[in-house]
Write a protein that holds these residues in place. Sequence first.
Motif, PDB file in Angstrom:
ATOM      1  N   PHE A 292       7.676  -5.233   1.839  1.00 49.81           N
ATOM      2  CA  PHE A 292       7.039  -6.321   1.103  1.00 49.81           C
ATOM      3  C   PHE A 292       5.808  -6.826   1.858  1.00 49.81           C
ATOM      4  O   PHE A 292       5.839  -7.030   3.065  1.00 49.81           O
ATOM      5  N   GLY A 293       4.699  -7.012   1.135  1.00 55.30           N
ATOM      6  CA  GLY A 293       3.492  -7.576   1.722  1.00 55.30           C
ATOM      7  C   GLY A 293       2.613  -6.612   2.474  1.00 55.30           C
ATOM      8  O   GLY A 293       1.639  -7.022   3.102  1.00 55.30           O
ATOM      9  N   SER A 294       2.914  -5.306   2.395  1.00 52.28           N
ATOM     10  CA  SER A 294       2.116  -4.344   3.161  1.00 52.28           C
ATOM     11  C   SER A 294       0.941  -3.785   2.363  1.00 52.28           C
ATOM     12  O   SER A 294       0.143  -3.022   2.904  1.00 52.28           O
ATOM     13  N   GLY A 295       0.827  -4.142   1.089  1.00 47.58           N
ATOM     14  CA  GLY A 295      -0.366  -3.766   0.331  1.00 47.58           C
ATOM     15  C   GLY A 295      -0.192  -2.599  -0.620  1.00 47.58           C
ATOM     16  O   GLY A 295      -1.176  -1.947  -0.956  1.00 47.58           O
ATOM     17  N   LYS A 296       1.028  -2.337  -1.094  1.00 46.07           N
ATOM     18  CA  LYS A 296       1.233  -1.213  -2.029  1.00 46.07           C
ATOM     19  C   LYS A 296       0.450  -1.427  -3.319  1.00 46.07           C
ATOM     20  O   LYS A 296      -0.259  -0.539  -3.783  1.00 46.07           O
ATOM     21  N   THR A 297       0.597  -2.612  -3.888  1.00 44.84           N
ATOM     22  CA  THR A 297      -0.051  -2.876  -5.185  1.00 44.84           C
ATOM     23  C   THR A 297      -1.568  -2.881  -5.047  1.00 44.84           C
ATOM     24  O   THR A 297      -2.286  -2.328  -5.898  1.00 44.84           O
ATOM     25  N   VAL A 298      -2.081  -3.473  -3.979  1.00 46.21           N
ATOM     26  CA  VAL A 298      -3.531  -3.495  -3.770  1.00 46.21           C
ATOM     27  C   VAL A 298      -4.057  -2.076  -3.591  1.00 46.21           C
ATOM     28  O   VAL A 298      -5.126  -1.723  -4.103  1.00 46.21           O
ATOM     29  N   MET A 299      -3.289  -1.246  -2.881  1.00 48.20           N
ATOM     30  CA  MET A 299      -3.695   0.144  -2.690  1.00 48.20           C
ATOM     31  C   MET A 299      -3.736   0.876  -4.027  1.00 48.20           C
ATOM     32  O   MET A 299      -4.675   1.638  -4.314  1.00 48.20           O
ATOM     33  N   GLN A 300      -2.748   0.632  -4.875  1.00 44.45           N
ATOM     34  CA  GLN A 300      -2.747   1.284  -6.185  1.00 44.45           C
ATOM     35  C   GLN A 300      -3.869   0.767  -7.072  1.00 44.45           C
ATOM     36  O   GLN A 300      -4.461   1.522  -7.845  1.00 44.45           O
ATOM     37  N   HIS A 301      -4.163  -0.520  -6.971  1.00 50.47           N
ATOM     38  CA  HIS A 301      -5.305  -1.061  -7.710  1.00 50.47           C
ATOM     39  C   HIS A 301      -6.589  -0.357  -7.287  1.00 50.47           C
ATOM     40  O   HIS A 301      -7.436  -0.023  -8.123  1.00 50.47           O
ATOM     41  N   ALA A 302      -6.748  -0.151  -5.970  1.00 52.63           N
ATOM     42  CA  ALA A 302      -7.957   0.509  -5.465  1.00 52.63           C
ATOM     43  C   ALA A 302      -8.054   1.941  -5.991  1.00 52.63           C
ATOM     44  O   ALA A 302      -9.139   2.406  -6.370  1.00 52.63           O
ATOM     45  N   LEU A 303      -6.919   2.647  -6.025  1.00 56.02           N
ATOM     46  CA  LEU A 303      -6.933   4.013  -6.564  1.00 56.02           C
ATOM     47  C   LEU A 303      -7.308   4.018  -8.039  1.00 56.02           C
ATOM     48  O   LEU A 303      -8.081   4.874  -8.498  1.00 56.02           O
ATOM     49  N   ALA A 304      -6.769   3.067  -8.795  1.00 59.03           N
ATOM     50  CA  ALA A 304      -7.090   2.988 -10.222  1.00 59.03           C
ATOM     51  C   ALA A 304      -8.567   2.650 -10.434  1.00 59.03           C
ATOM     52  O   ALA A 304      -9.210   3.167 -11.356  1.00 59.03           O
ATOM     53  N   LYS A 305      -9.108   1.784  -9.584  1.00 55.32           N
ATOM     54  CA  LYS A 305     -10.499   1.351  -9.755  1.00 55.32           C
ATOM     55  C   LYS A 305     -11.493   2.457  -9.424  1.00 55.32           C
ATOM     56  O   LYS A 305     -12.477   2.669 -10.141  1.00 55.32           O
ATOM     57  N   TRP A 306     -11.263   3.163  -8.303  1.00 54.19           N
ATOM     58  CA  TRP A 306     -12.333   3.968  -7.735  1.00 54.19           C
ATOM     59  C   TRP A 306     -12.144   5.478  -7.858  1.00 54.19           C
ATOM     60  O   TRP A 306     -13.091   6.227  -7.617  1.00 54.19           O
ATOM     61  N   SER A 307     -10.963   5.957  -8.204  1.00 51.81           N
ATOM     62  CA  SER A 307     -10.740   7.409  -8.233  1.00 51.81           C
ATOM     63  C   SER A 307     -11.640   8.085  -9.264  1.00 51.81           C
ATOM     64  O   SER A 307     -11.879   7.545 -10.345  1.00 51.81           O
ATOM     65  N   ASP A 308     -12.102   9.283  -8.921  1.00 49.93           N
ATOM     66  CA  ASP A 308     -13.027  10.002  -9.812  1.00 49.93           C
ATOM     67  C   ASP A 308     -12.244  10.785 -10.868  1.00 49.93           C
ATOM     68  O   ASP A 308     -12.254  12.015 -10.911  1.00 49.93           O
TER      69      ASP A 308
ATOM     70  N   VAL B 204      -2.085   8.820 -13.066  1.00 48.27           N
ATOM     71  CA  VAL B 204      -0.963   7.970 -13.464  1.00 48.27           C
ATOM     72  C   VAL B 204      -0.543   7.172 -12.238  1.00 48.27           C
ATOM     73  O   VAL B 204      -0.142   7.743 -11.217  1.00 48.27           O
ATOM     74  N   ILE B 205      -0.651   5.862 -12.327  1.00 51.34           N
ATOM     75  CA  ILE B 205      -0.291   4.967 -11.228  1.00 51.34           C
ATOM     76  C   ILE B 205       0.976   4.230 -11.623  1.00 51.34           C
ATOM     77  O   ILE B 205       0.968   3.451 -12.584  1.00 51.34           O
TER      78      ILE B 205
ATOM     79  N   VAL C 214       0.793   9.076  -8.827  1.00 47.51           N
ATOM     80  CA  VAL C 214       0.926   8.287  -7.599  1.00 47.51           C
ATOM     81  C   VAL C 214       1.941   7.182  -7.865  1.00 47.51           C
ATOM     82  O   VAL C 214       1.758   6.371  -8.779  1.00 47.51           O
ATOM     83  N   GLY C 215       3.003   7.157  -7.097  1.00 41.95           N
ATOM     84  CA  GLY C 215       4.047   6.161  -7.298  1.00 41.95           C
ATOM     85  C   GLY C 215       4.261   5.318  -6.054  1.00 41.95           C
ATOM     86  O   GLY C 215       4.304   5.836  -4.939  1.00 41.95           O
ATOM     87  N   ALA C 216       4.385   4.018  -6.247  1.00 46.96           N
ATOM     88  CA  ALA C 216       4.741   3.129  -5.139  1.00 46.96           C
ATOM     89  C   ALA C 216       6.256   3.119  -4.989  1.00 46.96           C
ATOM     90  O   ALA C 216       6.993   3.236  -5.960  1.00 46.96           O
ATOM     91  N   VAL C 217       6.709   3.017  -3.745  1.00 49.26           N
ATOM     92  CA  VAL C 217       8.134   2.916  -3.450  1.00 49.26           C
ATOM     93  C   VAL C 217       8.332   1.638  -2.639  1.00 49.26           C
ATOM     94  O   VAL C 217       7.610   1.407  -1.668  1.00 49.26           O
ATOM     95  N   SER C 218       9.292   0.821  -3.058  1.00 45.31           N
ATOM     96  CA  SER C 218       9.521  -0.471  -2.398  1.00 45.31           C
ATOM     97  C   SER C 218      10.902  -0.487  -1.756  1.00 45.31           C
ATOM     98  O   SER C 218      11.837  -1.081  -2.287  1.00 45.31           O
ATOM     99  N   PRO C 219      11.074   0.182  -0.619  1.00 42.38           N
ATOM    100  CA  PRO C 219      12.402   0.230   0.006  1.00 42.38           C
ATOM    101  C   PRO C 219      12.800  -1.137   0.554  1.00 42.38           C
ATOM    102  O   PRO C 219      11.967  -1.825   1.163  1.00 42.38           O
TER     103      PRO C 219
END
Length: 588
Positions: A233-249, A325-326, A386-391
């Motif tokens: 929790f709080g390590s930036g998974k969602t922000v990282m996925q947002h960045a991939l969605a925003k900038w990926s070619d 797919v995020i 790309v899938g986030a995992v929240s262990p």
Amino acid sequence: MSGKVVKVAGPLVVAEGLADANVSDVVRVGPRQLIGEILNMTGDRADIQVYEETGGLGPGAEVVTTGAPLSVELGPGMLEGIYDGIQRPLTEIRDLIGHSIATGISVPALNRKKHWDFTPCVERGAKVVGGDIIGTVPETPTVLHKIMVPPKLRGAVARIQSGSFTVTDTVAVLKTEDGEEVPLTMMQTWPVRLGRPYTRKYPPVAPLQSGQRIVDTLFPIAKGGTAAIPGPFGSGKTVMQHALAKWSDVDIVVYIGCGERGNEMTDVLNEFPELIDPHTGYPLMKRTVLIANTSDMPVAAREASIYTGITIAEYFRDMGYHVAVIADSTSRWAEALREMSGRLEEMPGEEGYPAYLASRIAQFYERAGMVECLGTDSRQGSVTAVGAVSPPGGDLSEPVSQATMRIVKVFWGLDSALAYARHFPAINWLNSYSLYLDSLKPWYEERFPGFMANRDRAMALLQEEASLNEIVRLVGADSLAPNEQLTLATAKMLREDFLQQNSFVDIDSYSETERQFLLLGLILDCDRLSREAIAQGVDMEALRALPFKAQIGRAKSVPAEEYQEVYTRLGAELRAQIEHAKQGGEDA
């Protein structure tokens, strides 16, 4: 046919009298016509997972089967759309009944009244097969929607017309080989749990360029590849996925919010319409589909949302587009599987997850890939998953993380210590890996000769720094040899000036691959020239006093139109500064 409810346990409903029904059939339950799906059949008794709130439902209520599996509607109008886990359009539902979704509401996923401009691509009499493109629709300024022949059809075009049509209007008529005339519309339906067909699948050979330096340089993912982002929790998974969605070619982004907090989906809904896509110059929503099934929405629909999203992605892939797919997050999806499994009284596996957890995760990620699409024009498309995992507690030994790591080929392990130190993206370079390096090497070497060698050298320095830090904690940095002190200094530059990025600074939030190559080259040139100077007797303190480190720190924020010139100048200044340090050592 219809049956009667005999048991209700949360989202699980048991009904009798459905002897002719099939597993995976969609049913309507009770007087409110709740949407459900049959999971198991025992004689005429069916176990049904209901995708809506079952409050007020009791034994004796009628259950009616539709005779069809859970499917999505595919056609113009999906882009810029916001759907729930079973593809109900949330914007249209809000306009009809307000901000709360009423149970039993049924609204078509695609607008039946909106007209689209259809332009034919084939002429009357043309022979076509499943997957062939018969026309196009300019769905948004950035995406040309291609109308395809449904996969299982083939024949000759008997009639086709251009003009303005709704998704249910007939735009062409196909005469099959047995003489039957089949009307074609701009809309298709497809079962979400069945992957769409393709001609063949290829090994991925081109990287997905995300603009994140630690991703593109150290742990790249290929177009058509699979990746996982685990972290506490709080390590930036969602922000990282947002960045991939925003900038990926990629051409299309399908963002699946399955079980995450509503405020995170709100961030997406607020940002994407305003964010200008660097690849097209239009708002990012013009090429985005959002699936929103947040933690306060029905748990069964959360399980279906993953399949809804990947099916939509495959449809755009079949047009020849590259799709990302995020999924945020697959752990919440797995928790939905666990809850339904428990209510079905299945034998639990590790930590209560169903025994088939690993196979379900594999079914999702295996639908990614670079493929040759159906049709006669040999076009290629890709789906990158790309899938986030929240262990819980950041424990990567738990079942969802372990099952995911066995499937995906890129692992971006987030580290809470880096996040607390405000180092973002908080991807731990010692725990992460990419298995696409060998297949992507020709692509990098063709465009940026020496890129992979620089990448390997940077990784070696970071790993050596981790070993030296153990010694530094015991005896201090001053006891190290000059070359080892230089390793620590270079690794610090790599961490702070290269790997660390600021999403709130426009220039630094996205870094072009060429900029990454040049910036990493500057840092490693500094390391190489400094080692040569040390070998010639230059004191380490003299090298530390050079202004070059501060210049590199500022170089990553140089505007895009200036960075090539600035980096060339900095390279010349670096050599001059170290040459001056050498002369100073000789004079002493």
